[in-house]
Design an enzyme around this catalytic site. Structure first.
Site, mmCIF file in Angstrom:
data_model
loop_
_atom_site.group_PDB
_atom_site.id
_atom_site.type_symbol
_atom_site.label_atom_id
_atom_site.label_comp_id
_atom_site.label_asym_id
_atom_site.label_seq_id
_atom_site.Cartn_x
_atom_site.Cartn_y
_atom_site.Cartn_z
ATOM 1 N N GLY A 1 6.432 4.860 8.518
ATOM 2 C CA GLY A 1 5.595 6.058 8.562
ATOM 3 C C GLY A 1 5.666 6.695 9.928
ATOM 4 O O GLY A 1 6.680 6.575 10.621
ATOM 5 N N LYS B 1 0.865 -1.188 0.000
ATOM 6 C CA LYS B 1 0.000 0.000 0.000
ATOM 7 C C LYS B 1 0.902 1.239 0.000
ATOM 8 O O LYS B 1 1.469 1.603 1.010
ATOM 9 C CB LYS B 1 -0.856 -0.022 1.263
ATOM 10 N N CYS C 1 13.146 10.464 7.642
ATOM 11 C CA CYS C 1 12.990 10.017 9.033
ATOM 12 C C CYS C 1 14.312 10.104 9.793
ATOM 13 O O CYS C 1 14.331 10.324 10.995
ATOM 14 C CB CYS C 1 12.418 8.613 9.076
ATOM 15 N N GLY D 1 2.134 3.873 13.555
ATOM 16 C CA GLY D 1 2.876 2.663 13.956
ATOM 17 C C GLY D 1 2.336 2.091 15.253
ATOM 18 O O GLY D 1 2.134 0.880 15.387
ATOM 19 N N GLU E 1 9.224 0.975 11.053
ATOM 20 C CA GLU E 1 10.281 1.989 10.875
ATOM 21 C C GLU E 1 9.578 3.330 10.975
ATOM 22 O O GLU E 1 8.823 3.705 10.090
ATOM 23 C CB GLU E 1 10.960 1.772 9.512
ATOM 24 N N GLU F 1 9.033 15.496 15.574
ATOM 25 C CA GLU F 1 9.502 15.374 14.188
ATOM 26 C C GLU F 1 8.746 16.378 13.317
ATOM 27 O O GLU F 1 7.528 16.285 13.180
ATOM 28 C CB GLU F 1 9.241 13.946 13.703
#
Ligand code: NDP
Length: 488
Positions: free
Chosen positions: A245, A193, A301, A250, A267, A398
């Site tokens: 993501g 996806k 990331c 997550g 991740e 982030e």
């Protein structure tokens, strides 16, 4: 907020435009879902538009997969797994992966241009980083396909089954390669996806799988938004889920898998410290800061989004950084002169703008260059904050944009303390002339990847992944094979 002038603007040293052409291929108006080797419409008939974030123009319409499509794709992947792929020798599987790698190389120009149009990243990066690395991942894993017993000596190695893989928008094709290549090399089949805002290179990859005559159903591609990802996670027919993501999604996936045997690797986000010591080669370190935070508009990331600079060189580093940033060109992703392209979506652009406000409200001082930016599309000038405190949101969260937070330190221990004072643990950087300091820092930072006197370098043979809220599991290298095999 302080500003400095962009010396290339209107000066004889400005660059003439050098746009990469998009005449050598034609995007289709509509793309279907790849299920069982064929492109099909979504059962609901729904579609959505994918746009170019640099122009806000529609590039194509893609199918919006729902629960029924997820079910069809998982069944197709199961059939391909049971009837073909798991029975095939590693040597034969490897041939398909080599073929895919070579076709990625053959279609590299088209892939790079589409990647830049759909995602906003500069063509220099998609051409020189994303696409070659994607091919390299397939070459690397093609080599492992018939050597798995050597990766795990003394063990019997079996594939896991059907893997559901959900990827983000920051490295659309590269994330396809990171996920799909190890899964297929180890004998698993895949339902992928891609992100809603960047489906096109995953769909071109689906065409490449057809061109490589990969057996039907070994790779399936479901385009859609978050709801499609959630439906895939919910499906009971998966043996493994691999997700890249946000930490938030997550965590939600981890919760929903808690009572199921489905294996999971995550991740997630990061807030890496890039540490500059006074004995570093300062000019080189300044290039490293720029590469650490402005590469891919900061949608990385493992970006070096926190700069920790030793107090004795802070003024010098900040002055040189300002001078270097004044030369960064923000604009058309397809122009080969562009250093910083378009922000991936309006939503992400708004999120970054919010952080720019939050930082100032918290008392930090914002610096932005005043380079020209296009009137249309989503763009943000390269930015950094000084006078930041460890507790500020711009230091803890982030931002995923071209925004750096600068702090100083006096001793190595203080640098380590600050570097580790984050919920994340994905990456870090150290700049120094002293080998011993490199070893102390790399042992002292709790992060999966630490670069010394460089930043943002990737190789398929090198494992990548995080600690703490950056997730778990590794991708790349021998370690990256482990999540895709059963050992006995
Ligand atoms: P998401 O985590 O929402 O997106 C990653 C992938 O997960 C996309 O394919 C997304 O689909 C899909 N997804 C969304 N919701 C669900 C769900 N409930 N179940 C399963 N899959 C789901 O990231 P965003 O795009 O919302 O970005 C938000 C923030 O996340 C960024 O600002 C950044 O800080 C961080 N981020 C971190 C990344 C990393 O590599 N660490 C990558 C991307 C974002 P869709 O996109 O179609 O909605």
């Amino acid at each position: 907020m302080t500003e400095i002038k962009n010396p290339t603007k209107g000066s004889p040293w400005g660059y003439a435009p050098a746009p990469e052409s998009s005449d050598h291929f034609k995007l289709k108006d509509q793309y279907g879902l790849l299920i069982g080797g064929k492109f099909v419409a979504a059962v609901s008939g729904k579609r959505f538009a994918t746009i170019n974030p640099a122009t806000e123009k529609v590039l194509a319409h893609v199918a919006d997969a729902g629960e029924k499509d997820v079910d069809k794709a998982v069944r197709a992947a199961r059939t391909a797994y049971e009837k073909v792929w798991r029975k095939m020798s590693g040597r034969e599987r490897g041939k398909y992966l080599y073929r895919i790698a070579r076709i990625i190389q053959e279609r590299s120009r088209e892939l790079a241009v589409v990647e830049s149009m759909d995602g906003g990243k500069p063509i220099r990066e998609s051409r020189d980083v994303d696409v070659p690395l994607a091919a390299a991942h397939f070459f690397y894993h093609a080599g492992w396909a018939d050597k798995l017993p050597y990766a795990f000596p003394g063990k019997a190695v079996r594939p896991i089954g059907v893997a559901g893989q959900i990827i983000p928008w920051n490295f659309p094709l590269l994330m396809v390669a990171w996920k799909v290549a190890p899964a297929l090399a180890c004998g698993n089949t895949v339902v992928l996806k891609p992100a809603e805002t960047t489906p096109l290179t995953a769909l071109l990859f689906a065409e490449i799988c057809q061109e490589a005559e990969l057996p039907d159903g070994v790779f399936n591609c479901l385009t859609g938004a978050g709801a499609t990802g959630a439906a895939l996670v919910k499906h009971s027919g998966l043996d493994k889920i691999a997700f890249t993501g946000s930490t938030e999604v997550g965590k939600a996936i981890q919760k929903s898998l808690a009572a199921r045997p489905t294996k999971l690797t995550l991740e997630l986000g990061g807030k890496a410290a890039n540490i500059i010591f006074e004995d570093a080669a300062i000019d080189q370190a300044v290039e490293g800061i720029v590469n650490g935070i402005f590469f891919n508009q900061g949608h990385v990331c493992c970006a070096g989004s926190r700069l920790l600079v030793q107090e004795s060189v802070e003024k010098e580093v900040v002055a040189k950084l300002k001078a270097r940033m004044a030369h960064l060109i923000v604009g058309d992703p397809l122009d080969k002169n562009t250093d910083i392209g378009a922000i991936n979506s309006k939503a992400q652009c708004d999120r970054i703008q919010d952080y720019l406000k939050v930082g100032q409200e918290e008392g930090a001082e914002l610096f932005q260059t005043n380079c020209p930016i296009p009137d249309k599309g989503y763009f943000i000038r390269p930015s950094f904050f000084t006078k930041v405190a460890q507790s500020h949101r711009i230091v803890q969260e982030e931002i995923f944009g071209p925004v750096l937070a600068i702090q100083s330190f006096r001793t190595l221990n203080e640098a380590l303390e600050k570097a580790n004072n984050t919920p994340y643990g994905l990456s870090g950087g150290v700049w120094t002339d002293k080998g011993a300091k490199i070893f102390k820092v790399t042992r002292g930072i709790k992060a999966g990847v630490i670069w010394a006197n460089t930043f943002n370098k990737f190789d398929p043979a090198s494992p990548f992944g995080g600690y703490k809220e950056s997730g778990y599991g590794r991708e790349g290298g021998r370690h990256g094979l482990r999540p895709y095999v059963e050992l006995s």
